[in-house]
Design an enzyme around this catalytic site. Sequence first.
Site, short mmCIF file in Angstrom:
data_model
loop_
_atom_site.label_atom_id
_atom_site.label_comp_id
_atom_site.label_asym_id
_atom_site.label_seq_id
_atom_site.Cartn_x
_atom_site.Cartn_y
_atom_site.Cartn_z
N TYR A 188 72.47 33.36 35.33
CA TYR A 188 71.62 34.55 35.18
C TYR A 188 72.35 35.80 35.67
CZ TYR A 188 68.15 38.05 36.51
OH TYR A 188 67.48 39.23 36.67
N VAL A 258 68.18 47.81 35.94
CA VAL A 258 68.40 48.61 37.15
C VAL A 258 69.70 49.42 37.14
CG1 VAL A 258 66.95 47.37 38.80
CG2 VAL A 258 69.28 46.56 38.36
N1 GLN Z 1 70.41 41.64 38.05
C1 GLN Z 1 69.25 42.35 38.48
C2 GLN Z 1 68.35 41.48 39.34
O1 GLN Z 1 68.14 40.36 39.06
C3 GLN Z 1 68.49 42.82 37.30
C4 GLN Z 1 67.23 43.49 37.68
C5 GLN Z 1 66.81 44.55 36.74
O2 GLN Z 1 67.60 45.09 35.99
N2 GLN Z 1 65.54 44.92 36.82
O3 GLN Z 1 67.85 41.90 40.35
#
Ligand code: GLN
Length: 597
Positions: A188, A258
């Site tokens: 992930y 994010v």
């Molecule tokens: N990799 C980030 C996380 O799992 C992605 C979160 C997001 O973009 N909202 O926290």
Amino acid sequence: MRNPIQNYLESLADHGHYAVGKVASYIPELAAADPDRFALCIATVDGHLYTVGDGQFPYSIQSISKPFTYALALQDQGPAAVAQKIDVEPSGDAFNEISLDPGTKRPSNPMINAGAITAASLVAGKDRQERFERVQQWFSDFAGRQLTFDQQMYESELSAAHRNRAIAHMLREFEVLESDPEDFLDQYIRQCAMTVTTQDLARMAATLANGGVQPSTGERVAEPSVVEHVLSVMTSCGMYDTAGDWITSVGVPAKSGVSGGIIGVLPGQLGLAVFSPRLDAHGHSARGVAVFEHISEEMELHLMQVTRSSRTAVRDTYSLAERPSRRRRPEPHQILLDTLGEQCRIYELQGDLNFSGVESVVRRMVDDSPEFAVLDMRRVNDVAEVARMTLLSIGDRIQAAGGEAVLVDPEDALPIRDEDPNGIRIMDDLEAAMRWCEDELLRRHGADDEVDHKQVEEHPLLQQMSAAARRYMRTHFDVLHFAADEIILEAGEPFSGIHIVTAGEAVAEFDYAHTDGSTPVTMSVGTSFGELALARDDLQEARVRAATPVTLLKFSAEALDHVSQVRPSIAVDIWKAMTRDAYRVADRAMHEAAAYW
Ligand code: GLN
């Protein structure tokens, strides 16, 4: 010719240009992002891409990866198997909530981290490496180019992934994940560290908008049923705890990340992507949300707007050479028009013109870049404001480039307001517009022996007008021919228009009660007549007869009526000029009379 849609998008992008929010810092690598970088891209389902700002700047995809991995899980396992593991209910939770649905003990949806880690586990492949390679290829197929993976970003996130690790282990505890949770956590986090540009994201969104076929490569990436399913979940859950707000105010399936990206999908039409790293309290790009809200309102993108087919906005298009007007012309002119006619294109439009409808029209026009364009609006029902402005501005551009744009719009489908740019000319029927274009093309190529336009231009009546009024009049003249002795106007008939003699001589015969017989006044080239009737209860006082063969231009009473309705400001200009001209004629007559005394 520059595409006016591009300017329009640049103006929209200015919106929300303020420094609200903070860049994400819980992933150390993201804290270093330049907060002021900005990009807006729109990819159409037929493969065209608009870019504003830094569309090629690379960053990590983060949560925008989620709908795509979910799509791969659906394609690999089928919807029933996936539904065993992940629900499709909006949770109203933040993206990184450590929670399962209390009833089903499954992640509420695939857009929050718990669901996304689960979706990663459902990708087919013998180990995490093979699964990730498939994810990487899958994302690349959506983007239409090979995407790369950012090792540093991955390591950075992994080093601080306590929360996501907690979620993964919770999923294992409840047997949502069936083997080592560290494998799926790793996979992930890798998928979140795939590098994209805003252009890539727009194209990935456009592949969803296009039912799973990548618009540029033409490759079918995902099955339509998978796309339908993913878009539904993006609609209800893509924006986490603000999904309700988003669907009300923006109204398109979306996903944020994010690192500062947001994608939006308008099914059948477009993929949009905005990038700006400062985030609001929900982890969405603050400026991105503002720009999306603004764009959706301005471009009328909201899905729930009762709309309208758009891809078929151009019903037919052809050049004047392919389909000339029905007017018969002397052979040399006909031959000339066979080639000149290529420079004039007719676009028959239809249906309701919304953003993507007009976008396809305008792009076609920009590609053709005709010198003359005729837009036939007779089959258009409704024109969104964005479409109205765009068509007017392309008319203006054609005009500015030295060409002509004509709108055939008897029903006022595209209403013109006084403050609008006035490059576009409005006519009531297509045949007349085509004839006018032919006349004008011939004239521009020195092939009109009928009318001496320089004469007309220099006529005091036209000299006194604004350029817009002069242009309007010039193009709404009828050319009339009379044989010697023919009667042009009969005394006592109602006002029929303003006439300017361009060849030959006419005589006005007045019947004065106090003289026996009439006193003819000769009117030669450049003289105007007919307008004085307006000052005399709308009745023509003198009989006007052709003394020799006469050619004249007539701006008819109907044309005057029409312009009064559609372009009042131009009508006022014409009236002012007529008043001044009438005064000039009267003044000269008085001086001439005085000379006899
Ligand atoms: N990799 C980030 C996380 O799992 C992605 C979160 C997001 O973009 N909202 O926290």
